[in-house]
Design a protein around this motif. Structure first.
Motif, mmCIF file in Angstrom:
data_model
loop_
_atom_site.group_PDB
_atom_site.id
_atom_site.type_symbol
_atom_site.label_atom_id
_atom_site.label_comp_id
_atom_site.label_asym_id
_atom_site.label_seq_id
_atom_site.Cartn_x
_atom_site.Cartn_y
_atom_site.Cartn_z
ATOM 1 N N PRO A 205 0.801 -1.235 0.000
ATOM 2 C CA PRO A 205 0.000 0.000 0.000
ATOM 3 C C PRO A 205 0.836 1.289 0.000
ATOM 4 C CG PRO A 205 -1.026 -1.624 1.403
ATOM 5 C CD PRO A 205 0.301 -2.210 0.976
ATOM 6 N N ALA A 206 2.004 1.298 0.635
ATOM 7 C CA ALA A 206 2.921 2.433 0.547
ATOM 8 C C ALA A 206 2.270 3.783 0.857
ATOM 9 C CB ALA A 206 3.597 2.466 -0.837
ATOM 10 N N PHE A 207 1.485 3.811 1.926
ATOM 11 C CA PHE A 207 0.953 5.088 2.422
ATOM 12 C C PHE A 207 2.118 5.976 2.856
ATOM 13 C CE2 PHE A 207 0.031 1.345 5.074
ATOM 14 C CZ PHE A 207 1.087 1.428 5.962
ATOM 15 N N MET A 208 1.878 7.292 2.858
ATOM 16 C CA MET A 208 2.999 8.202 3.108
ATOM 17 C C MET A 208 3.449 8.181 4.579
ATOM 18 S SD MET A 208 3.367 12.106 1.845
ATOM 19 C CE MET A 208 3.003 11.795 0.144
ATOM 20 N N GLU A 209 2.493 8.166 5.487
ATOM 21 C CA GLU A 209 2.853 8.177 6.913
ATOM 22 C C GLU A 209 2.999 6.743 7.413
ATOM 23 O OE1 GLU A 209 -0.390 8.559 9.482
ATOM 24 O OE2 GLU A 209 0.738 9.209 11.229
ATOM 25 N N PRO A 210 4.185 6.359 7.841
ATOM 26 C CA PRO A 210 4.310 5.012 8.421
ATOM 27 C C PRO A 210 3.385 4.875 9.639
ATOM 28 C CG PRO A 210 6.469 5.967 8.016
ATOM 29 C CD PRO A 210 5.459 7.067 7.835
ATOM 30 N N ARG A 211 3.095 3.641 9.982
ATOM 31 C CA ARG A 211 2.164 3.428 11.086
ATOM 32 C C ARG A 211 2.808 3.799 12.416
ATOM 33 N NH1 ARG A 211 1.043 -2.604 10.608
ATOM 34 N NH2 ARG A 211 3.293 -2.438 10.575
ATOM 35 N N PHE A 260 -5.029 3.784 1.992
ATOM 36 C CA PHE A 260 -5.276 2.957 0.798
ATOM 37 C C PHE A 260 -5.661 1.532 1.178
ATOM 38 C CE2 PHE A 260 -1.742 5.930 -0.395
ATOM 39 C CZ PHE A 260 -2.552 6.844 -1.041
ATOM 40 N N GLY A 261 -6.284 1.360 2.312
ATOM 41 C CA GLY A 261 -6.601 0.010 2.789
ATOM 42 C C GLY A 261 -5.529 -0.538 3.704
ATOM 43 N N GLY A 262 -4.328 -0.008 3.582
ATOM 44 C CA GLY A 262 -3.200 -0.511 4.368
ATOM 45 C C GLY A 262 -3.333 -0.226 5.860
ATOM 46 N N LYS A 263 -4.224 0.695 6.222
ATOM 47 C CA LYS A 263 -4.455 0.957 7.638
ATOM 48 C C LYS A 263 -5.850 0.496 8.045
ATOM 49 C CE LYS A 263 -0.985 4.601 7.832
ATOM 50 N NZ LYS A 263 -0.753 6.033 7.587
ATOM 51 N N LEU A 264 -6.416 -0.388 7.233
ATOM 52 C CA LEU A 264 -7.657 -1.079 7.597
ATOM 53 C C LEU A 264 -7.199 -2.384 8.237
ATOM 54 C CD1 LEU A 264 -10.484 -2.138 5.074
ATOM 55 C CD2 LEU A 264 -10.429 -2.520 7.531
ATOM 56 N N ALA A 297 3.760 -4.436 7.312
ATOM 57 C CA ALA A 297 2.377 -3.949 7.201
ATOM 58 C C ALA A 297 1.723 -4.785 6.103
ATOM 59 C CB ALA A 297 2.358 -2.471 6.841
ATOM 60 N N HIS A 298 0.410 -4.908 6.136
ATOM 61 C CA HIS A 298 -0.158 -5.882 5.200
ATOM 62 C C HIS A 298 0.016 -5.457 3.744
ATOM 63 C CE1 HIS A 298 -4.310 -3.816 5.452
ATOM 64 N NE2 HIS A 298 -4.075 -3.877 4.166
ATOM 65 N N HIS A 299 0.142 -6.457 2.899
ATOM 66 C CA HIS A 299 0.249 -6.263 1.455
ATOM 67 C C HIS A 299 -1.137 -6.442 0.832
ATOM 68 C CE1 HIS A 299 4.790 -7.533 1.506
ATOM 69 N NE2 HIS A 299 4.561 -6.415 2.142
ATOM 70 N N GLY A 300 -1.191 -6.196 -0.482
ATOM 71 C CA GLY A 300 -2.479 -6.336 -1.165
ATOM 72 C C GLY A 300 -2.392 -7.229 -2.390
ATOM 73 N N ARG A 301 -3.610 -7.539 -2.940
ATOM 74 C CA ARG A 301 -3.786 -8.375 -4.143
ATOM 75 C C ARG A 301 -3.102 -9.735 -3.954
ATOM 76 N NH1 ARG A 301 -4.725 -3.247 -6.798
ATOM 77 N NH2 ARG A 301 -6.571 -2.780 -5.597
ATOM 78 N N ASP A 302 -2.310 -10.213 -4.898
ATOM 79 C CA ASP A 302 -1.672 -11.543 -4.867
ATOM 80 C C ASP A 302 -2.664 -12.665 -5.119
ATOM 81 O OD1 ASP A 302 0.148 -13.607 -4.762
ATOM 82 O OD2 ASP A 302 1.172 -12.869 -2.992
ATOM 83 N N GLN A 303 -3.009 -12.814 -6.377
ATOM 84 C CA GLN A 303 -3.916 -13.885 -6.805
ATOM 85 C C GLN A 303 -3.407 -14.490 -8.096
ATOM 86 O OE1 GLN A 303 -7.815 -12.286 -7.670
ATOM 87 N NE2 GLN A 303 -8.325 -11.983 -5.510
ATOM 88 N N TRP A 304 -3.782 -15.743 -8.308
ATOM 89 C CA TRP A 304 -3.788 -16.327 -9.637
ATOM 90 C C TRP A 304 -5.240 -16.431 -10.057
ATOM 91 C CZ3 TRP A 304 -0.164 -16.814 -13.106
ATOM 92 C CH2 TRP A 304 1.182 -16.943 -12.710
ATOM 93 N N GLN A 305 -5.517 -16.031 -11.289
ATOM 94 C CA GLN A 305 -6.895 -16.062 -11.778
ATOM 95 C C GLN A 305 -6.971 -16.983 -12.984
ATOM 96 O OE1 GLN A 305 -7.352 -11.859 -12.899
ATOM 97 N NE2 GLN A 305 -8.183 -11.453 -10.867
#
Ligand SMILES: Cc1cc2nc3c(=O)[nH]c(=O)nc-3n(C[C@H](O)[C@H](O)[C@H](O)COP(=O)(O)OP(=O)(O)OC[C@H]3O[C@@H](n4cnc5c(N)ncnc54)[C@H](O)[C@@H]3O)c2cc1C
Lengths: 820, 284
Positions: A205-211, A260-264, A297-305
């Motif tokens: 997600p690479a949000f600007m402010e680290p957690r 961007f979801g990264g802090k959900l 911090a959590h990552h996103g996507r990562d699927q095989w379709q």
């Protein structure tokens, strides 16, 4: 005083954002800016191994380091630290490994916390963390998603499988459509079948402010400040998991620098900070480094379709079968397992598929956990279907827009119940597409493409199409319940009328850069007829905004905004009898307009501010009326919300190097009525860049020992303004019918739509070389190899190595445990 | 992230800096612009006890002429080098390379000497100074010595600068009137080059009289494409002729493989980029 001129409406105005000055200058209350008396600091010791048994942890040296208060391991914390929650078990038999915030006997991904140092300064904590001596016994790691799905190596040996849950939707079973296998079998005989396998790469997600998290346990209530998108959900889960009364926990999300979801997420770091603050009785702070953010911090996507689409020879689609593998990482995160399920209802998109089957197998691996990332489930779906519709067009030799038009829901067919069982309330795909084509200069660009092909120009041109829709505004609580999600999807608002005529608005949505303060002020200003500047929007503190379900899934405006409208309307109705009493008129004769109760047929009237002051004074109220105008509303949406749009992208491909360059990008989004065009433009531009970045630049890559290779911004390529072009952004307006303002969500639209538009354009440019896919991100190397090798562009194999710009060879003193 | 603790020294003369270096030896690190060193310290890849800042030594800044050479002080920032008219006139290749080096913030802090001392083979300055036959002025307690660019870059991030020495300036032979082009291949603008080619050409009429070509990120040090240089002499500056000469650009190189591309892809890029760089430098 009579109102002679209609005041300018706030809704639809290009208001500069109220929050910009403080957010842009950074002179505000970011969590890391908070300093409390006697505050202690944490540093995390993280596993360098993807999978390892923790044999022993020697903390003696670290404990002796200057100003170290204590060092704790998972064993030390034991049960006290609880297990991090998964709020969305997608099937009753989902396999969910326990998730202690500090690993106890086994580290399950490179970056997992194995010990925590508490010291009087952050620097001393970091220094001491280097002295913690962990004895690991490396275990085989489950890394590759496909192999992990076959249980070759187990991410959690004691579970006996990596397969967490298999979630299935089938239109024949659901009664929403036919049998997809029959449709495919028929098409094999007399139609056309397109079969493809696509990779949704892992993203950060690479949000600007680290957690960052600060916990103050010194009052009656424990207060946590955290850089989170979800203060309300966090408060509930801290209480539920740690056994503290919810009423004793206050969570504040002060200004938050992107998510961007990264802090959900409810994070190990938040739980650890809470547990240690309570143990030590002192305020404690933890702020992660960028390296920690990238790897843990959590990552996103990562699927095989695996996708199979059937159609008749004339291009009429007959069925769509979707089989996904989704990488959970080493744990099932807050809503991680549910992210692909959010895509289940969207693969059929805007098309009239008579038969549809969706299934996702979620898989545990020894990598960072995955969860929501801008679009969450819907970008994956949109990519899959929009790539496939383009492949169908190519297979039939027709224009990709033509094949879409043949199959999409016509505007006169709304409301339309889809094969996935959703009811789309409104939309006009024809209008958006016509406008987009015109802006884009579609026919001229097609002609140029032809010329370049014929001239064998080293720079080829490709045109990509994405006619997307999405479901947002999460979400009707009943639907969430039917999907086994652990909470509802309502939102809450309060409108408080202050004695001075100013208005405080409280929302349960929790902005982290979206501009709620501005847009919500505009809504209330119009609704109550008060100046924009007089409205103050408060949020993100469970003591100020006690009820809410926070911000994600493009829900703040369409759910939270509706709650706000309803609260404001209640205020008007509450003020009416008071105004009538003071004006000595009948309430029925009062008309509320432009912030003023007027007595019909007279020039008598009273401004809302005057009613507010009179109510505050309470000297002369009607009998039995309480001296307050404040009102609450909690709104549960009846349906999702369905923005749509047509995105057209032209890409130039340098066939000598494989370099790709964006030439033109046009999008016409239909997001219903627009509250603030400037904010919308920001959301669309930012969203587009984020989606384009998935297509061209970003990928979280692990090497075969499970080390994150793209672990800094040297190797994880986040674009800047220098890498993008000026987008051509326009809108059609088909108001949503499910909320008062007729708005639709826009926070994720650009990201959802743009990725397939770009990849379709890249593939279109080089399809003449026998290419029908390029794996994302479409690096120059992959594009060049696809051109030269032809076929499915499976030049997927990039070398899993980082560029070593900060090596410092020739020098010793490389500290142990430094992030790789 | 927070670096390990260190003591900070800020000498104002080269002599004082050398004394400090001699005293602390292995435990000390020089800091110039800090654009490479600070990330190293912050990621704790190194933890020196002393950091010696050259930032207050005025004599190390600026660009001067000395006969047939330009002298660029080690502490001259990228941005000062990039906007210097002497450099643009006599060593245009450097101006072109600096233009695309990192981003404006890094160019205002990072220094010419720091970048060369860091000797990242992906750094944008190595290939140009190598192509221009620069000489490195290295100062130690025993005085100054000069090292040719060919000898300066010893290996991956390793130079001829001794532990107790400082790079004080770089002398660039004037290439007045030579055409120059730096062809940098990146995926995003703020990136180090995946491959880059530095070419400077003296053309007479439409013919290439002399050519100098440096390759960035094609091995553990910056490299010269000498075969191409020789093949170009006397050739017309046409696409066809230059294409033929550029075909051997990757000869003798040993490029890295990473996320941005494997070694073979880089070799291929080198030939394409060399052709483009030479044609642009020749004004064709
Ligand atoms: C985000 C980012 C992007 C970048 N992109 C690029 C790019 O695209 N292209 C590129 O070429 N570079 C790039 N760089 C690196 C940049 O050019 C640095 O400025 C340069 O590599 C180091 O210069 P410095 O003055 O900052 O040196 P420092 O970081 O201070 O020092 C670097 C090393 O050299 C040694 N040193 C410094 N000066 C001397 C001296 N006079 N004598 C002996 N030893 C010395 C130091 O001890 C240290 O080991 C980038 C840097 C960053 C942070």
């Amino acid at each position: 005083m009579t109102v002679t001129e209609e005041p300018q409406m706030e809704i639809g105005r290009d208001r500069r954002r109220k929050e910009d000055q403080r957010l842009i200058t950074g002179r505000t209350r970011w969590t890391d800016n908070i300093t409390l008396p006697g505050m202690l600091h944490l540093a995390m010791v993280r596993s360098p191994f993807a999978h390892a048994k923790i044999v022993n942890i020697d903390t003696e040296e670290a404990k002796k380091a200057p100003n170290v208060v204590t060092v704790v391991t998972g064993k030390d914390l034991g049960e006290e630290q609880g297990s991090l929650p998964n709020a969305w078990p997608i099937t009753p038999d989902q396999v969910t490994p326990p998730h202690p915030p500090v690993a106890i006997d086994r580290a399950t991904f490179a970056g997992e916390i194995v010990a925590v140092v508490v010291a009087r300064s952050a620097a001393e904590a970091r220094d001491a963390a280097e002295l913690v001596d962990v004895d690991y016994e490396e275990l085989p790691a489950a890394l590759d998603l496909k192999e992990s799905a076959e249980d070759k190596v187990l991410a959690h040996p004691d579970l006996g499988t990596n397969k967490s849950a298999l979630w299935v939707f089938d239109s024949a079973d659901a009664g929403t459509g036919g049998n997809v296998d029959e449709a495919i079998a028929k098409a094999r005989e007399d139609g056309i079948v397109i079969e493809r396998e696509y990779r949704q790469q892992r993203l950060i997600p690479a949000f600007m402010e680290p957690r960052s998290t600060v916990v103050d346990p010194t009052g009656e209530q424990i207060t946590m400040w955290s850089a989170t998108q979800i203060p309300h959900i966090l408060r509930f889960l801290l209480a539920a998991v740690l056994g503290v009364s919810e009423s004793k926990v206050r969570v504040i999300a002060p200004d938050v620098g992107g998510g961007f979801g990264g802090k959900l997420q409810t994070t190990p770091e938040e739980f650890i900070t809470m547990v240690l603050a309570r143990r030590l009785g002192k305020p404690v702070k933890f702020t992660e480094t960028r390296s920690e953010s990238m790897m843990a911090a959590h990552h996103g996507r990562d699927q095989w379709q695996k996708l199979t689409l059937s159609a008749e020879k004339d291009g009429t689609v007959t069925g769509f079968k979707v089989e996904l593998l989704a990488d959970l990482g080493s744990h099932v995160s807050l809503v991680g397992g549910g992210v692909p399920v959010l895509g289940a209802f969207m693969f059929n998109a805007i098309y009239k598929f008579p038969a549809y089957h969706f299934q996702v197998q979620t898989v545990l691996t020894n990598k960072a956990w995955t969860d929501a990332y801008r679009g969450a489930g819907r970008p994956e779906a949109t990519f899959g279907i929009e790539r496939m519709m383009t492949e169908l067009a190519a297979g039939l030799g027709v224009d990709p827009l033509e094949i879409r038009e043949k199959n999409w829901i016509k505007h006169e067919e709304f409301p339309f119940t889809t094969v996935a069982g959703l009811e789309y309330d409104s939309g006009n795909y024809e209008a958006a597409t016509a406008l987009a084509k015109e802006h884009f200069g579609y026919d001229e660009l097609r002609a140029e493409q032809q010329r370049r092909r014929e001239a064998k120009d080293p720079v080829q041109l490709g045109i990509g199409v994405s006619t997307f829709t999405e479901m947002c505004g999460l979400a009707p609580s009943r639907v969430l319940g039917s999907l086994d999600y652990g909470a509802g999807g309502w939102e809450h608002a309060t409108v408080r009328m202050l004695a001075t005529g100013k208005v405080e608005v409280i929302t349960g949505a929790s902005a982290h850069g979206q501009g709620h303060e501005t847009a919500f002020s505009q809504i209330v200003a119009d609704r109550l007829g008060v100046p924009f500047e007089d409205v103050e929007v408060l949020h993100g503190d469970t003591q100020v905004a006690p009820k809410g379900l926070d911000t994600y899934g493009s829900r703040s405006l369409v759910v939270g905004g509706e709650a706000l409208v309803r609260a404001a309307d209640k205020v008007i109705e509450k003020a009416r009898p008071i105004a009538a009493h003071l004006l000595e008129a009948s309430a029925d004769d009062l008309e509320f307009k432009a912030g003023r109760f007027g007595v019909r047929g007279t020039d008598q009237g009273m401004a809302m501010a005057e009613v507010a002051l009179a109510t505050f004074a309470a000297h002369n109220l009607p009998d039995g009326v309480e001296p307050s105008l404040d009102c609450d509303a909690t709104y549960d949406p009846v349906n999702f919300n369905y923005p749509h749009g047509t995105h057209l992208c032209a890409m130039e491909v340098d066939t000598e190097t494989g370099a790709v360059k964006m030439r033109k990008y046009t999008c016409v989004d239909d997001i219903g009525n627009v509250i603030n065009p400037l904010i919308v433009a920001g959301q669309v531009h930012g969203g587009l860049v984020q989606g384009i970045a998935q297509a061209l630049w970003e990928e979280a890559v692990y090497d075969d020992s499970g080390t994150l290779v793209s672990a800094s911004f040297v190797d994880y390529l986040v674009p800047t303004a220098a890498d993008t072009i000026s987008f051509d952004v326009d809108h059609t307006t088909t108001p949503s019918l499910t909320n008062t303002l007729g708005t639709k969500g826009v926070g994720e639209a650009g990201t959802i739509a743009s990725t397939p538009a770009v990849v379709n354009a890249v593939v279109d440019a080089i399809r003449q070389f026998g290419v029908n896919d390029v794996r994302m991100p479409c690096t120059p190397e992959r594009v060049w190899k696809a051109i030269n090798d032809g076929g499915g562009g499976d030049g997927g194999a990039t070398t899993e190595a980082a560029a070593p710009h900060f090596d410092d060879s020739g020098d010793t003193a490389i500290a142990d445990g430094a992030p790789e | 992230m927070i670096p390990a603790q260190f003591d900070y020294l800020a000498p104002t003369t080269v002599e004082d800096a050398l004394v400090a270096l001699a005293e602390h030896g292995d435990d000390a690190k020089i800091i110039a612009g800090g654009q490479s060193l600070l990330p190293v310290l912050r990621m704790r890849l190194n933890a020196p006890e002393f950091v010696i800042d050259l930032g207050r030594i005025e004599s190390l800044r600026g660009v001067t002429e000395d006969g047939d050479a330009l002298v660029i002080g080690a502490m001259t920032t990228h941005s000062d080098v990039g906007t210097n008219p002497l450099v643009a006139e006599h060593a245009a290749l450097i101006t072109k390379a600096v233009e695309h080096l990192a981003d404006a913030q890094v160019r205002h802090r990072g220094t010419f000497g720091g970048a060369l001392a860091h000797a990242d083979p992906a750094g944008d300055l190595g290939a140009p100074v190598l192509a221009l036959d620069a000489e490195f002025v290295i100062t130690g307690s025993g005085g100054e010595r000069r090292v040719s660019a060919a000898d300066f870059f010893e290996d991956f991030m390793t130079t001829a600068i001794g532990d107790d020495e400082i790079l004080t300036s770089v002398r660039i032979p004037k290439h007045t009137g030579w055409g120059a082009h730096y062809e940098k291949f990146v995926r995003v603008a703020h990136q180090w080059p995946i491959v880059a080619v530095a070419a400077t050409v003296r053309a007479e009429g439409g013919t290439i009289a002399e050519a100098r070509i440096g390759l960035t990120n094609m091995g553990s040090t910056p490299l010269r494409a000498t075969t191409v240089e020789q093949a170009l002499v006397g050739q017309p500056a046409t696409d066809e002729a230059v294409r033929r000469a550029a075909e051997s650009a990757a000869e003798g190189t040993n490029p890295p493989s990473d996320l941005n591309g494997d070694a073979d892809y880089r070799r291929h890029l080198a030939t394409v980029l060399t052709r483009r760089a030479v044609l642009a430098a020749a004004g064709a």
